[in-house]
Write an enzyme that holds these catalytic residues in place. Structure first.
Site, short mmCIF file in Angstrom:
data_model
loop_
_atom_site.label_atom_id
_atom_site.label_comp_id
_atom_site.label_asym_id
_atom_site.label_seq_id
_atom_site.Cartn_x
_atom_site.Cartn_y
_atom_site.Cartn_z
N ASP A 35 2.79 5.92 15.36
CA ASP A 35 2.82 4.81 16.44
C ASP A 35 4.29 4.42 16.47
O ASP A 35 4.86 4.82 17.58
CB ASP A 35 1.87 3.70 16.10
CG ASP A 35 2.17 3.03 14.53
OD1 ASP A 35 2.81 3.79 13.83
OD2 ASP A 35 1.46 2.24 14.22
N ASP A 59 0.44 5.32 1.10
CA ASP A 59 -0.36 6.07 1.73
C ASP A 59 0.38 7.22 1.77
O ASP A 59 1.56 7.64 1.44
CB ASP A 59 -0.31 5.77 3.26
CG ASP A 59 -1.22 4.47 3.46
OD1 ASP A 59 -1.78 4.05 2.92
OD2 ASP A 59 -0.83 3.91 4.75
N ASP A 116 0.96 -1.15 0.11
CA ASP A 116 0.03 -0.19 -0.05
C ASP A 116 0.78 1.40 0.01
O ASP A 116 1.85 1.07 0.43
CB ASP A 116 -1.06 0.14 1.23
CG ASP A 116 -1.62 -1.30 1.28
OD1 ASP A 116 -2.61 -1.22 0.30
OD2 ASP A 116 -1.72 -2.12 2.48
#
Length: 461
Positions: free
Chosen positions: A154, A75, A73
């Site tokens: 995170d 982002d 992916d």
């Protein structure tokens, strides 16, 4: 080559420090180039910049390219709010409430666009309204700058931004340093970050398994004591997390890490309990996960139905045995146990019916596969769930369950011609008649001759 390039990056000793000014890592110090990015991700970045906003590929795609992996992916992080970004693209939709995002759709390819976020002011009334009693964030739509966004992500290895203009990596949290040292490290205070979102504990385990990294000791320390916070996470979200954990090609290693940090039991409480008493349970789960990894590596399809069937099988066996002890017939006990286990598991991970129904079919066929009298064997072969159920039977046998060579019988029967199949059925009938054991329909046969009727009274009676 990557190690040589990373060695050029200055490494500061001591504990993690989050700098006010990022480290800008030029193209001579890393291998990532624009042409390695998704064309659609580049299009999104360029159009946002043309509209006057900041925009950068961010997170896992930058991390994976640094490691020489192919990102799944891409982002994008931007200074545009979700609504502003939505105005730039026609092919886009807004999603999410807790964390509002924009999905820009290019056919089957979806580029996720997130607005720069800022930390909540923990003393403000707004922050109190955004969290629950345990500290979990219920809303996370406080927008901020690039610097603020980096420090509220995170893990350090996910707080990397790629500047397409100069092919530079923007590193606020020494994420490249942790990639070099193969460490999973949280940004901020671990206890607080896990309380904000307990799923971060699962993400730490998943990244450690996927990347073959170690969880940094301060990041790892609170996990075992805070694992129970996963009980507060919505079951639908946990189902999605289970798919990421076990269907990414590193399921077996992920399971091992989860076991190490007590993260498996909150997701599969019934199975965790069964693992303590069923000696075949752990080998079965490990083999099922290893098979899943192998199929993914070979680009073969995998289904959550089979995966959940294996993960919950020990719990199903324990419940079925309990019901049989109470007097229920084997098939009825299996069906009731399947209903009970599925219902309880869905309280933890909301398994959609498109997966729970075939999962239960696989289970029920385990009780029907021994029943082969007459035309039953051929009927089972025609069942659309037969192949998955047969594979599941072999999995059970590999784990040490006693099935009286049922898997070998079905292996031969599938590929035998008609005459050989009829002979195999006759042999089973003869064995059952001679031994008084299980018949081909799975029912116990009496020893000896004909069943006697009621005794007739004598004249003296």
């Amino acid at each position: 080559m990557l190690k040589k390039l990373l060695k050029k990056i200055p490494v500061r000793l001591g504990r993690q420090s989050h700098r006010q000014h990022p480290e800008l890592i030029g193209p001579r110090q890393h291998p990532v180039r624009n042409h390695q990015l998704s064309k659609n991700a580049l299009t999104v970045v360029e159009r946002l910049r043309k509209a006057g906003y900041e925009a950068y590929p961010v997170g896992g795609c930058v991390r994976d390219l640094l490691l020489g992996l192919d990102p799944k992916d891409f982002d994008v992080a931007t200074s545009a709010t979700p609504e502003q970004a939505r105005g730039v693209f026609r092919n886009a939709r807004l999603i999410g409430r807790r964390f509002k995002l924009l999905h820009v759709v290019f056919g089957r390819d979806v580029i996720e666009v997130a607005t720069f976020r800022a930390n909540h002011d923990n003393d403000s009334d707004d922050a109190k309204a955004q969290t629950n009693a345990s500290g979990r964030l219920l809303r996370d739509n406080v927008y901020g700058s690039l610097d603020q966004d980096a420090l509220r992500r995170d893990f350090t290895i996910n707080a990397l931004y790629f500047d397409i203009d100069g092919e530079r990596i923007i590193d606020h949290a020494r994420g490249v340093h942790d990639i070099h040292n193969r460490l999973i490290r949280l940004i901020g205070t671990p206890e607080q970050r896990y309380q904000e979102d307990p799923v971060r504990m699962l993400r730490a385990a998943r990244f450690a398994a996927k990347l073959d990294f170690e969880i940094e000791r301060h990041t790892a320390a609170p996990i075992r004591s805070l694992a129970h916070l996963l009980n507060d996470i919505p079951s639908a979200r946990l189902f999605d997390e289970v798919l990421k954990l076990f269907m990414g090609g590193h399921a077996l290693r992920t399971f091992e890490v989860m076991q190490e940090y007590n993260l498996f039991a909150p997701l599969f409480p019934l199975t965790a309990k069964a693992l303590k008493h069923d000696e075949t349970a752990l080998p079965l789960i490990r083999q099922a996960l290893a098979n899943t990894d192998e199929r993914i590596a070979q680009d073969k399809p995998v289904t959550p139905a089979f995966l959940f069937a294996a993960l919950l099988w020990p719990a199903l066996r324990a419940r079925a045995a309990q019901l049989q002890e109470q007097g229920a017939p084997a098939l009825q006990a299996m069906q009731q146990a399947a209903q009970d286990v599925t219902h309880q598991q869905c309280q933890r991970t909301a398994i959609p019916k498109r997966f729970s129904f075939p999962m239960r079919d696989i289970w029920e066929l385990q009780e029907r596969l021994p029943r082969r009298a007459g035309k039953r064997a051929d009927t089972l072969l025609e069942n659309p769930r037969f192949r998955a159920s047969y594979d599941f039977l072999l999995l059970r046998e590999h784990a040490g369950e006693v099935t009286e060579q049922l898997g070998q019988w079905w292996t031969e029967y599938q590929f035998a011609n008609d005459s050989r199949r009829r002979e195999m059925i006759r042999q089973l009938s003869k064995q059952a008649d001679a031994g008084g054991g299980e018949s081909t329909d799975g029912k116990r046969r009496r020893r000896g001759g004909r069943r006697r009727g009621p005794r007739k009274p004598s004249a003296a009676e």
